[in-house]
Structure formats: structure tokens, C-alpha cells
Design a protein around this motif. Structure first.
Motif, PDB file in Angstrom:
ATOM      1  N   LYS A   1       0.827  -1.203   0.000  1.00 17.83           N
ATOM      2  CA  LYS A   1       0.000   0.000   0.000  1.00 17.83           C
ATOM      3  C   LYS A   1       0.861   1.252   0.000  1.00 17.83           C
ATOM      4  CE  LYS A   1      -3.959   2.106   2.314  1.00 17.83           C
ATOM      5  NZ  LYS A   1      -4.950   1.979   3.410  1.00 17.83           N
ATOM      6  N   LYS A   2       2.028   1.173   0.687  1.00 14.17           N
ATOM      7  CA  LYS A   2       2.915   2.325   0.719  1.00 14.17           C
ATOM      8  C   LYS A   2       3.522   2.582  -0.663  1.00 14.17           C
ATOM      9  CE  LYS A   2       5.354   2.987   4.416  1.00 14.17           C
ATOM     10  NZ  LYS A   2       6.379   2.891   5.484  1.00 14.17           N
ATOM     11  N   ALA A   3       3.794   1.490  -1.402  1.00 11.64           N
ATOM     12  CA  ALA A   3       4.396   1.636  -2.733  1.00 11.64           C
ATOM     13  C   ALA A   3       3.354   1.962  -3.791  1.00 11.64           C
ATOM     14  CB  ALA A   3       5.140   0.356  -3.107  1.00 11.64           C
ATOM     15  N   PHE A   4       2.188   1.338  -3.691  1.00 10.13           N
ATOM     16  CA  PHE A   4       1.139   1.508  -4.700  1.00 10.13           C
ATOM     17  C   PHE A   4      -0.203   1.783  -4.017  1.00 10.13           C
ATOM     18  CE2 PHE A   4       4.214  -1.599  -6.415  1.00 10.13           C
ATOM     19  CZ  PHE A   4       4.665  -0.900  -7.530  1.00 10.13           C
ATOM     20  N   PRO A   5      -0.377   2.952  -3.454  1.00 10.15           N
ATOM     21  CA  PRO A   5      -1.595   3.235  -2.677  1.00 10.15           C
ATOM     22  C   PRO A   5      -2.881   3.072  -3.463  1.00 10.15           C
ATOM     23  CG  PRO A   5      -0.326   5.243  -3.112  1.00 10.15           C
ATOM     24  CD  PRO A   5       0.548   4.091  -3.479  1.00 10.15           C
ATOM     25  N   ALA A   6      -2.829   3.244  -4.778  1.00  8.99           N
ATOM     26  CA  ALA A   6      -4.054   3.146  -5.576  1.00  8.99           C
ATOM     27  C   ALA A   6      -4.303   1.736  -6.097  1.00  8.99           C
ATOM     28  CB  ALA A   6      -3.975   4.109  -6.763  1.00  8.99           C
ATOM     29  N   ALA A   7      -3.302   0.853  -5.958  1.00 10.61           N
ATOM     30  CA  ALA A   7      -3.422  -0.475  -6.577  1.00 10.61           C
ATOM     31  C   ALA A   7      -3.378  -1.616  -5.575  1.00 10.61           C
ATOM     32  CB  ALA A   7      -2.303  -0.663  -7.606  1.00 10.61           C
ATOM     33  N   VAL A   8      -3.340  -1.317  -4.273  1.00  7.95           N
ATOM     34  CA  VAL A   8      -3.187  -2.380  -3.291  1.00  7.95           C
ATOM     35  C   VAL A   8      -4.330  -3.391  -3.360  1.00  7.95           C
ATOM     36  CG1 VAL A   8      -4.358  -1.151  -1.437  1.00  7.95           C
ATOM     37  CG2 VAL A   8      -2.642  -2.879  -0.886  1.00  7.95           C
ATOM     38  N   GLU A   9      -5.538  -2.936  -3.749  1.00  3.13           N
ATOM     39  CA  GLU A   9      -6.689  -3.846  -3.809  1.00  3.13           C
ATOM     40  C   GLU A   9      -6.555  -4.864  -4.938  1.00  3.13           C
ATOM     41  OE1 GLU A   9      -8.908  -4.114  -1.495  1.00  3.13           O
ATOM     42  OE2 GLU A   9      -7.915  -2.473  -0.448  1.00  3.13           O
ATOM     43  N   LEU A  10      -5.600  -4.663  -5.841  1.00  2.00           N
ATOM     44  CA  LEU A  10      -5.404  -5.591  -6.944  1.00  2.00           C
ATOM     45  C   LEU A  10      -4.559  -6.794  -6.536  1.00  2.00           C
ATOM     46  CD1 LEU A  10      -4.674  -3.031  -9.830  1.00  2.00           C
ATOM     47  CD2 LEU A  10      -6.852  -4.110  -9.226  1.00  2.00           C
ATOM     48  N   GLY A  11      -3.975  -6.750  -5.349  1.00  4.41           N
ATOM     49  CA  GLY A  11      -3.113  -7.837  -4.915  1.00  4.41           C
ATOM     50  C   GLY A  11      -3.894  -8.994  -4.312  1.00  4.41           C
ATOM     51  N   ALA A  12      -3.180 -10.107  -4.132  1.00  2.96           N
ATOM     52  CA  ALA A  12      -3.765 -11.287  -3.495  1.00  2.96           C
ATOM     53  C   ALA A  12      -3.802 -11.095  -1.987  1.00  2.96           C
ATOM     54  CB  ALA A  12      -2.930 -12.516  -3.836  1.00  2.96           C
ATOM     55  N   LEU A  13      -4.691 -11.802  -1.336  1.00  2.34           N
ATOM     56  CA  LEU A  13      -4.692 -11.826   0.125  1.00  2.34           C
ATOM     57  C   LEU A  13      -3.476 -12.614   0.599  1.00  2.34           C
ATOM     58  CD1 LEU A  13      -8.464 -12.627   0.790  1.00  2.34           C
ATOM     59  CD2 LEU A  13      -7.295 -10.448   1.217  1.00  2.34           C
ATOM     60  N   PRO A  14      -2.825 -12.187   1.688  1.00  5.97           N
ATOM     61  CA  PRO A  14      -1.650 -12.927   2.176  1.00  5.97           C
ATOM     62  C   PRO A  14      -1.948 -14.405   2.418  1.00  5.97           C
ATOM     63  CG  PRO A  14      -1.794 -10.808   3.280  1.00  5.97           C
ATOM     64  CD  PRO A  14      -3.057 -10.951   2.474  1.00  5.97           C
ATOM     65  N   GLU A  15      -3.158 -14.722   2.875  1.00 10.67           N
ATOM     66  CA  GLU A  15      -3.525 -16.115   3.150  1.00 10.67           C
ATOM     67  C   GLU A  15      -3.496 -16.982   1.895  1.00 10.67           C
ATOM     68  OE1 GLU A  15      -5.181 -13.459   4.049  1.00 10.67           O
ATOM     69  OE2 GLU A  15      -5.312 -13.482   6.242  1.00 10.67           O
ATOM     70  N   GLN A  16      -3.549 -16.350   0.721  1.00 12.58           N
ATOM     71  CA  GLN A  16      -3.608 -17.100  -0.525  1.00 12.58           C
ATOM     72  C   GLN A  16      -2.244 -17.532  -1.045  1.00 12.58           C
ATOM     73  OE1 GLN A  16      -5.978 -13.941  -2.607  1.00 12.58           O
ATOM     74  NE2 GLN A  16      -7.367 -15.637  -3.109  1.00 12.58           N
ATOM     75  N   ILE A  17      -1.174 -17.007  -0.459  1.00 10.36           N
ATOM     76  CA  ILE A  17       0.153 -17.302  -1.035  1.00 10.36           C
ATOM     77  C   ILE A  17       1.090 -17.965  -0.021  1.00 10.36           C
ATOM     78  CG2 ILE A  17       0.022 -15.600  -2.894  1.00 10.36           C
ATOM     79  CD1 ILE A  17       1.935 -14.820   0.248  1.00 10.36           C
ATOM     80  N   VAL A  18       0.525 -18.605   1.015  1.00 14.50           N
ATOM     81  CA  VAL A  18       1.363 -19.219   2.047  1.00 14.50           C
ATOM     82  C   VAL A  18       1.872 -20.601   1.643  1.00 14.50           C
ATOM     83  CG1 VAL A  18       0.229 -17.939   3.891  1.00 14.50           C
ATOM     84  CG2 VAL A  18      -0.628 -20.203   3.265  1.00 14.50           C
ATOM     85  N   GLY A  19       1.228 -21.234   0.668  1.00 11.03           N
ATOM     86  CA  GLY A  19       1.568 -22.601   0.305  1.00 11.03           C
ATOM     87  C   GLY A  19       3.029 -22.856  -0.021  1.00 11.03           C
ATOM     88  N   PRO A  20       3.677 -22.013  -0.843  1.00 11.22           N
ATOM     89  CA  PRO A  20       5.074 -22.274  -1.183  1.00 11.22           C
ATOM     90  C   PRO A  20       6.013 -22.251   0.025  1.00 11.22           C
ATOM     91  CG  PRO A  20       4.103 -20.751  -2.756  1.00 11.22           C
ATOM     92  CD  PRO A  20       3.107 -20.915  -1.652  1.00 11.22           C
ATOM     93  N   TYR A  21       5.694 -21.439   1.031  1.00 10.83           N
ATOM     94  CA  TYR A  21       6.537 -21.412   2.234  1.00 10.83           C
ATOM     95  C   TYR A  21       6.492 -22.759   2.943  1.00 10.83           C
ATOM     96  CZ  TYR A  21       7.008 -16.328   1.810  1.00 10.83           C
ATOM     97  OH  TYR A  21       7.314 -15.055   1.365  1.00 10.83           O
ATOM     98  N   VAL A  22       5.289 -23.290   3.134  1.00 13.82           N
ATOM     99  CA  VAL A  22       5.152 -24.586   3.800  1.00 13.82           C
ATOM    100  C   VAL A  22       5.831 -25.673   2.980  1.00 13.82           C
ATOM    101  CG1 VAL A  22       3.508 -26.332   4.592  1.00 13.82           C
ATOM    102  CG2 VAL A  22       3.017 -23.907   4.958  1.00 13.82           C
TER     103      VAL A  22
END
Length: 243
Positions: A202-223
Motif C-alpha cells: 500500500k505504501k508503494a502503490f496506494p491506488a493499486a493495493v486492492e489488486l493484490g492477493a490476500l496474504p492467506e492465498q500465497i502461504v503454500g510455497p513457504y510450507v
């Protein structure tokens, strides 16, 4: 260990655990069976993560408040010694701690701000990984997972210390992988989360943050990269695909 708890019996250190990505990753790692050591700047940001993990019925985590902006070698060594004493082992590290102070030209980038950003995003990850090597090498199957940001690391205007640090972090991961290439029980990789709805984005792209994925959606590769299923994979950067 089962398919639902591929990290059962493991101890995993997670830096930046109180952040926008840190909380979901910590919950996912704990849900996979690991005992998490949650490292963050303030206890008040770590406590909700602790509470959510316990509420999930996952192994109770440990909290370690530490402001890496000000931390030095003695602080990192104290953390590693504490993990050895309290947990008896360390099977993985997830590096999520990050700092971004906004887009700015190099000509006006404050030097003290540059140093803080480089320390949080790069130096701290190096120091904790280096000092943890004896514990990791003693594990039967150990994994260190860094968090990349390839768009920011690609040279372009105004990304300053953050961009340089992220480029350096990926190089650091690859160097660790090359230097330990002969080890079949220790690997180093990175996850590039992509556009994600966090405070940093949001700090980098205040107008586009809503276009990103939810953090919960990208945890799989870490596990996955922490688990035995990733054995033999090292020196790679994995792009997260939202679930």
C-alpha cells in the motif's frame, strides 16, 4: 508426520511474524505441525499471531520480540542460543522481516534511512542465517526460505535501498545454496509472493493495493519449501500462485 502436518516435529523461526504476510505464514507453518519461534519488532503485534495459532489448535509458538532495526550480532546470537536451549533444535527459517520507506530518488535518499532498510531487509537475514548454521546443519532436513521481490529488485528508478536489498537478498540465497550444495539435508530458496495486500504494498502503490492477493492465498510455497517434499530443491526462487 502426515500429508496435513508435513512439518510435524520441526522448529521453525519466522522473522517479521507480526507483519501482514508474517501472520498468515506463521499460522500456516504452525498448522502444518511446526513449533514456530515468532520474531517481530513488538510483542503487541506478535501476541495476536500467537493467539490465533493457539486457537487453531496448532503447536504453541514461542515469542521473541526484537527490533532488528537496532539489533546487532549479540542480539542475534542470543536468539539462536535461546532456540538451542529451549527447543533443542532448529529445522527452518522463514525470512519475512521487511522495511520500505517509500519511493525516492537516489540523489535524495537519506543515508541513515538507507542503512536501516539494508539492515532489516538484507543484513539481518544474513546474520541470522549464518549464526543458525550449526543448528540447521545438525537437523535431519533443514530449509531456509527468503522472501524475494523481483519487480522491486529489477533496476528501475526510485526503489532505492529496498530494491538494492532485495536484489542482494536473492544473491545471498543463491550464494548460501552454492556453498552448501554438497549437503543433502540443508537447502536455501526464496518465495516471491507477487502483488499482495499488505501495508508495504500500500505504501508503494496506494491506488493499486486492492489488486493484490490476500496474504492467506500465497502461504503454500513457504510450507512446501520447509517440508521434506522440497528436498533436493535449492537456490531457487518460487513465484507464489494465489490459491
Amino acid at each position: 508426520m502426515s500429508q496435513t502436518t508435513p512439518l510435524a516435529g520441526r522448529v521453525v523461526l519466522i522473522t517479521g511474524a507480526g507483519g501482514g504476510l508474517g501472520g498468515p505464514v506463521s499460522r500456516a507453518v504452525a498448522a502444518a505441525g511446526a513449533e514456530c519461534v515468532l520474531l517481530g519488532r513488538r510483542e503487541r503485534t506478535l501476541t495476536p499471531v500467537f493467539d490465533s495459532i493457539v486457537a487453531d489448535g496448532s503447536p504453541e509458538p514461542a515469542l521473541f520480540p526484537l527490533d532488528v532495526t537496532k539489533a546487532g550480532e549479540d542480539d542475534y546470537q542470543r536468539l539462536v542460543d535461546g532456540i538451542a536451549a529451549d527447543c533443542g533444535r532448529l529445522d527452518g527459517i522463514v525470512h519475512l522481516a521487511g522495511r520500505f520507506d517509500g519511493l525516492m530518488p537516489l540523489a535524495t535518499h537519506p543515508i541513515d534511512g538507507w542503512q536501516r532498510i539494508m539492515h532489516v531487509n538484507l543484513t539481518a537475514a544474513f546474520a541470522l542465517t549464518q549464526l543458525s548454521l550449526p543448528l540447521l546443519q545438525a537437523a535431519g532436513d533443514a530449509s531456509v526460505v527468503f522472501t524475494a521481490d523481483r519487480p522491486a529488485a529489477t533496476p528501475k528508478a526510485f526503489w532505492g535501498a529496498y530494491g538494492v536489498a532485495k536484489a542482494g537478498l536473492e544473491a545471498l540465497m543463491q550464494m548460501f545454496a552454492v556453498e552448501h550444495a554438497q549437503s543433502d539435508n540443508l537447502r536455501f530458496n526464496a518465495v516471491d509472493p507477487g502483488p499482495c495486500k499488505t501495508a508495504l504494498r500500500k505504501k508503494a502503490f496506494p491506488a493499486a493495493v486492492e489488486l493484490g492477493a490476500l496474504p492467506e492465498q500465497i502461504v503454500g510455497p513457504y510450507v512446501h519449501l520447509l517440508s521434506a517434499a522440497a528436498r533436493g530443491t535449492t537456490g531457487q526462487t518460487v513465484a507464489a500462485q494465489p490459491d
